[in-house]
Write a protein that holds these residues in place. Sequence first.
Motif, mmCIF file in Angstrom:
data_model
loop_
_atom_site.group_PDB
_atom_site.id
_atom_site.type_symbol
_atom_site.label_atom_id
_atom_site.label_comp_id
_atom_site.label_asym_id
_atom_site.label_seq_id
_atom_site.Cartn_x
_atom_site.Cartn_y
_atom_site.Cartn_z
ATOM 1 N N ASP A 127 -72.144 4.978 47.165
ATOM 2 C CA ASP A 127 -72.733 6.314 47.142
ATOM 3 C C ASP A 127 -72.286 7.108 45.917
ATOM 4 O OD1 ASP A 127 -70.104 6.725 47.958
ATOM 5 O OD2 ASP A 127 -70.617 8.158 49.535
ATOM 6 N N ARG A 128 -71.176 6.735 45.307
ATOM 7 C CA ARG A 128 -70.718 7.359 44.061
ATOM 8 C C ARG A 128 -69.857 6.363 43.306
ATOM 9 N NH1 ARG A 128 -67.909 9.639 48.219
ATOM 10 N NH2 ARG A 128 -65.632 9.580 48.119
ATOM 11 N N TRP A 129 -69.790 6.561 42.013
ATOM 12 C CA TRP A 129 -69.059 5.647 41.141
ATOM 13 C C TRP A 129 -67.839 6.337 40.560
ATOM 14 C CZ3 TRP A 129 -70.844 0.689 40.314
ATOM 15 C CH2 TRP A 129 -72.123 0.420 40.780
ATOM 16 N N PRO A 130 -66.684 5.735 40.657
ATOM 17 C CA PRO A 130 -65.508 6.309 39.995
ATOM 18 C C PRO A 130 -65.699 6.261 38.477
ATOM 19 C CG PRO A 130 -64.877 4.695 41.639
ATOM 20 C CD PRO A 130 -66.361 4.582 41.459
ATOM 21 N N ASP A 131 -65.364 7.322 37.821
ATOM 22 C CA ASP A 131 -65.521 7.406 36.375
ATOM 23 C C ASP A 131 -64.572 6.428 35.680
ATOM 24 O OD1 ASP A 131 -66.611 8.543 34.004
ATOM 25 O OD2 ASP A 131 -64.738 9.668 33.744
ATOM 26 N N GLY A 132 -65.116 5.696 34.718
ATOM 27 C CA GLY A 132 -64.285 4.835 33.889
ATOM 28 C C GLY A 132 -64.065 3.434 34.408
ATOM 29 N N PHE A 133 -64.723 3.040 35.489
ATOM 30 C CA PHE A 133 -64.536 1.676 35.968
ATOM 31 C C PHE A 133 -65.799 0.858 35.759
ATOM 32 C CE2 PHE A 133 -63.964 -1.838 38.898
ATOM 33 C CZ PHE A 133 -62.673 -2.213 38.599
ATOM 34 N N PHE A 134 -66.796 1.064 36.591
ATOM 35 C CA PHE A 134 -68.028 0.294 36.461
ATOM 36 C C PHE A 134 -68.857 0.700 35.253
ATOM 37 C CE2 PHE A 134 -67.311 -0.528 41.013
ATOM 38 C CZ PHE A 134 -67.438 -1.897 40.997
ATOM 39 N N ASP A 135 -68.565 1.843 34.689
ATOM 40 C CA ASP A 135 -69.352 2.306 33.561
ATOM 41 C C ASP A 135 -68.781 1.864 32.212
ATOM 42 O OD1 ASP A 135 -67.132 3.900 33.782
ATOM 43 O OD2 ASP A 135 -68.189 5.785 33.493
ATOM 44 N N GLU A 136 -67.686 1.149 32.190
ATOM 45 C CA GLU A 136 -67.076 0.750 30.919
ATOM 46 C C GLU A 136 -67.973 -0.201 30.132
ATOM 47 O OE1 GLU A 136 -64.692 1.173 27.857
ATOM 48 O OE2 GLU A 136 -64.526 2.296 29.722
ATOM 49 N N TRP A 137 -68.660 -1.102 30.823
ATOM 50 C CA TRP A 137 -69.596 -2.008 30.158
ATOM 51 C C TRP A 137 -70.685 -1.206 29.443
ATOM 52 C CZ3 TRP A 137 -70.391 -6.789 28.532
ATOM 53 C CH2 TRP A 137 -71.684 -7.186 28.238
ATOM 54 N N GLU A 138 -71.227 -0.218 30.157
ATOM 55 C CA GLU A 138 -72.282 0.614 29.576
ATOM 56 C C GLU A 138 -71.760 1.413 28.377
ATOM 57 O OE1 GLU A 138 -74.820 4.351 31.147
ATOM 58 O OE2 GLU A 138 -74.822 2.593 32.454
ATOM 59 N N ARG A 139 -70.550 1.938 28.474
ATOM 60 C CA ARG A 139 -69.956 2.686 27.355
ATOM 61 C C ARG A 139 -69.776 1.783 26.134
ATOM 62 N NH1 ARG A 139 -65.209 6.504 29.885
ATOM 63 N NH2 ARG A 139 -66.466 7.414 31.528
ATOM 64 N N SER A 140 -69.281 0.581 26.355
ATOM 65 C CA SER A 140 -69.089 -0.358 25.242
ATOM 66 C C SER A 140 -70.423 -0.749 24.629
ATOM 67 C CB SER A 140 -68.348 -1.614 25.722
ATOM 68 O OG SER A 140 -67.059 -1.284 26.161
ATOM 69 N N LEU B 142 -74.444 -0.439 20.229
ATOM 70 C CA LEU B 142 -75.827 -0.203 19.823
ATOM 71 C C LEU B 142 -75.966 1.034 18.947
ATOM 72 C CD1 LEU B 142 -77.659 -1.031 23.175
ATOM 73 C CD2 LEU B 142 -77.503 -2.440 21.128
ATOM 74 N N SER B 143 -74.903 1.813 18.830
ATOM 75 C CA SER B 143 -74.980 3.022 18.020
ATOM 76 C C SER B 143 -74.835 2.680 16.537
ATOM 77 C CB SER B 143 -73.887 4.016 18.424
ATOM 78 O OG SER B 143 -72.617 3.524 18.032
ATOM 79 N N ASP B 144 -75.210 3.623 15.704
ATOM 80 C CA ASP B 144 -75.097 3.478 14.259
ATOM 81 C C ASP B 144 -73.630 3.658 13.873
ATOM 82 O OD1 ASP B 144 -75.270 3.549 11.511
ATOM 83 O OD2 ASP B 144 -76.533 5.350 11.431
#
Length: 188
Positions: free
Chosen positions: A162-175, A180-182
């Motif tokens: 129902d919610r995601w802890p910040d900095g765990f499952f989203d690390e792949w997306e952040r990387s 993909l950024s310039d």
Amino acid sequence: LRDLVETWLSVISPGVRLRLTPIAGSDVVQLSFAFATSREESSYYRPTNVGFGLTYTLPILVALLSAKPGHLVLLENPEAHLHPRGQAQLGRLLALCAADGVQVIVETHSDHVLNGIRLAVHHKELKPAETAFHFFERLETRSGSALHVVTTPQIDPTGRFDRWPDGFFDEWERSLDALLSDPSADAE
């Protein structure tokens, strides 16, 4: 138990074969591993000559597979030295043991292990009510002291939180976003 352990060892690390050779006059066995394909099997090797993941995982499998309903199994970082696919399969085994009535408490940093458990819920192998996830976070307060926060997301029957802890499952997306950024924009 030996057959179950070998089966799960091969699920976690495909093609692994296990051999236990009794040492005459003792209560000790010699352990060796082989690797098989659909056409051939390698020689058997001593544990010191194979990946550390196999020897690290073996006692975890024995503990899980020998536990009876009502038993408690505590594990710290069971994913160590395993391929991500093997980590996910280990997560599934943890879920199956819990579904059989074994209380399993795991400390892990592996999203693959957690996803293996979530997939077991998704596939109806474990009920959402039979699982709990706790994320521990240390935050610094304005005064500079530490505040410890526990987040307990609820899992639904599809395996979603129902919610995601910040900095765990989203690390792949952040990387991935960073990759993909310039790069010249990052320097500015």
